[in-house]
Design an enzyme around this catalytic site. Structure first.
Site, PDB file in Angstrom:
ATOM      1  N   ASP A   1      40.203  38.109  24.807  1.00  0.00           N
ATOM      2  CA  ASP A   1      38.881  37.870  23.998  1.00  0.00           C
ATOM      3  C   ASP A   1      38.456  39.209  24.295  1.00  0.00           C
ATOM      4  O   ASP A   1      37.863  39.384  25.206  1.00  0.00           O
ATOM      5  CB  ASP A   1      37.911  36.567  24.439  1.00  0.00           C
ATOM      6  CG  ASP A   1      36.803  36.582  23.651  1.00  0.00           C
ATOM      7  OD1 ASP A   1      36.500  37.560  22.757  1.00  0.00           O
ATOM      8  OD2 ASP A   1      36.148  35.680  23.910  1.00  0.00           O
TER       9      ASP A   1
ATOM     10  N   ASP B   1      31.195  38.821  22.145  1.00  0.00           N
ATOM     11  CA  ASP B   1      30.369  38.328  21.472  1.00  0.00           C
ATOM     12  C   ASP B   1      29.537  37.132  21.897  1.00  0.00           C
ATOM     13  O   ASP B   1      28.619  36.493  21.321  1.00  0.00           O
ATOM     14  CB  ASP B   1      30.769  38.264  20.156  1.00  0.00           C
ATOM     15  CG  ASP B   1      31.658  36.938  19.983  1.00  0.00           C
ATOM     16  OD1 ASP B   1      32.316  36.453  21.144  1.00  0.00           O
ATOM     17  OD2 ASP B   1      32.184  36.644  18.706  1.00  0.00           O
TER      18      ASP B   1
ATOM     19  N   ARG C   1      43.203  46.802  39.181  1.00  0.00           N
ATOM     20  CA  ARG C   1      44.376  45.744  40.011  1.00  0.00           C
ATOM     21  C   ARG C   1      43.858  44.183  39.836  1.00  0.00           C
ATOM     22  O   ARG C   1      43.645  43.735  40.749  1.00  0.00           O
ATOM     23  CB  ARG C   1      44.408  46.295  41.237  1.00  0.00           C
ATOM     24  CG  ARG C   1      44.973  47.629  41.239  1.00  0.00           C
ATOM     25  CD  ARG C   1      44.918  48.433  42.643  1.00  0.00           C
ATOM     26  NE  ARG C   1      45.475  49.837  42.600  1.00  0.00           N
ATOM     27  CZ  ARG C   1      45.935  50.262  43.643  1.00  0.00           C
ATOM     28  NH1 ARG C   1      45.816  50.118  44.648  1.00  0.00           N
ATOM     29  NH2 ARG C   1      46.135  51.790  43.495  1.00  0.00           N
TER      30      ARG C   1
END
Length: 423
Positions: free
Chosen positions: A276, A280, A206
């Protein structure tokens, strides 16, 4: 005219009458932008960090039509929930030191019509009542929350669910709903909720869950868990949402995609939302496709709903540094908790966690120590003598604080609004 066209036309007609009304403060945006606060009332000084009694925050919000200023900063520990009255302006930016944190059993803004809430932290915590929200609104109209830091809800951290009209949440942190529920919050109203430039972080699910009439723009969502990021309705009810230029960033707890549980009843205008997912350590996401496959089977609309959007819409990659620099109760200063949350986002996938106990969090102290460095205010009207002298007011006359000036604001509003940027 179809049902969708009739819905939008009716909503726009409702908004026109409010379009020329005075803003709650310079920089107020969205559905709640015209909240009145305590403009026609009186000034109340919070003079201590007690849970109750004269000079306490609880007492300050217990009566309607007040502009609330703080002569102290620090953490207010509350044992029972605080219910806020109508026509209140909580001017947290007036607190000295690191500002004000309200810690404990949560806040209710149900029926707190025309509330203006700025630069204050509301953190519930494990000691709060099970099944209760950190901040809840079940009824009411015309409210705006700006630069608020909300965290550690037992049920939801910041939840709107009911007959609630015209609410804006902007520049706000909604963080670390406590497990096992661990929810950012419901945003469910058929009468207009705006969510602009907020940070949802470390909530299992949520982030938010949306139903009804919603405008979701330039938000950053980080490290949601397996319950989902943005939950699109998940019901038979009709929803109509703009979802524009937001950035979703996976964190260590993220195991599902950004959008979940949409269906044909959820009508979304979507544009340039970035994701994204690679964790990384670098912000290098890309725009989601404008298809139902990227938005969990919601009905993709071709035209933006004509809601009162932000004056300046940023591209999603630009929204991330802006949000991280400006979000939350960052005046007079951010505290350790908010600094830690922002640092998690800046790890871009490497840091972040879902928590069940705020005391186990590594983010630091939840607020500054008590501070009492309020400026000299001879007449006790909430405006320091120095500011009154510089702006043609009388530091010996307490009545001039609530006088309405040429701008339409009370003099004390002009003062408290001048302390912080307009956006």
């Amino acid at each position: 005219m179809g049902i969708l066209g009739l819905f939008v036309t009716t909503c726009v007609a409702t908004l026109i009458s409010r379009a020329t009304a005075l803003l709650a403060f310079p920089g107020a945006e969205g559905f709640g932008r015209n909240a009145v606060g305590g403009r026609t009332g009186s000034v109340y000084h919070v003079t201590n960090l007690d849970d109750s009694g004269t000079g306490s925050f609880r007492d300050a919000v217990s009566k309607a039509n007040r502009i609330i200023v703080f002569d102290v900063g620090g953490t207010i520990n509350i044992d029972t929930r605080i219910a806020v009255s109508k026509n209140i302006y909580i001017a947290g930016q007036t607190a000295p030191g690191d500002g004000i944190t309200v810690y404990g059993n949560g806040m209710s803004f149900s029926n707190a019509n025309d509330a203006i809430v700025r630069y204050i932290r509301f953190r519930m915590g494990k000691g709060g009542d099970s099944g209760k929200d950190g901040i809840t609104i079940a009824d009411g109209s015309n409210m705006i929350f700006d630069h608020v830091s909300a965290a550690w809800g037992r049920d939801e951290t910041f939840s709107i669910n009911g007959a609630v009209h015209n609410v804006t949440i902007q520049n706000t942190i909604i963080a670390q709903g406590l497990e096992t529920h661990s929810c950012g919050g419901l945003m469910q109203s058929d009468y207009g909720i705006s969510l602009f430039r907020n940070l949802y972080i470390d909530n299992k699910t949520r982030n938010p869950k949306v139903k009804g009439m919603n405008d979701f723009q330039n938000n950053v969502i980080y490290n949601w868990g397996g319950g989902g990021g943005y939950i699109a309705g998940d019901s038979a009810g009709q929803s109509y949402a703009n979802i524009v230029n937001n950035y979703f960033i996976s964190g260590p707890s993220t195991s599902v995609t950004a959008f979940t549980r949409g269906n044909a009843n959820f009508h979304g205008y979507v544009s340039e939302n970035y994701y994204d997912s690679n964790k990384d350590g670098t912000l290098n996401g890309s725009p989601l496709c404008v298809e139902t496959s990227c938005y969990s089977d919601m009905a993709i609309e071709q035209t933006r709903f004509d809601y009162p959007g932000p004056e300046r819409l940023m591209k999603a990659p630009d929204a991330v540094p802006y949000v991280l620099s400006n979000v939350g109760a960052n005046f007079p200063a951010r505290d350790d908790v908010d600094e830690g949350l922002v640092a998690e986002v800046k790890s871009y996938g490497k840091k972040g966690e879902l928590i069940s106990d705020e005391n186990a969090s590594f983010l630091g102290e939840l607020g500054g120590s008590m501070a009492t460095s309020a400026l000299k205010d001879t007449d006790g009207d909430g405006i320091p003598d120095e500011w009154e002298d510089a702006h043609g007011l009388d530091p010996q006359d307490p009545s001039d604080a609530m006088e309405i000036g040429g701008s339409g604001y009370a003099n004390i509003e002009v003062y408290v609004n001048s302390l912080v940027p307009s956006l």
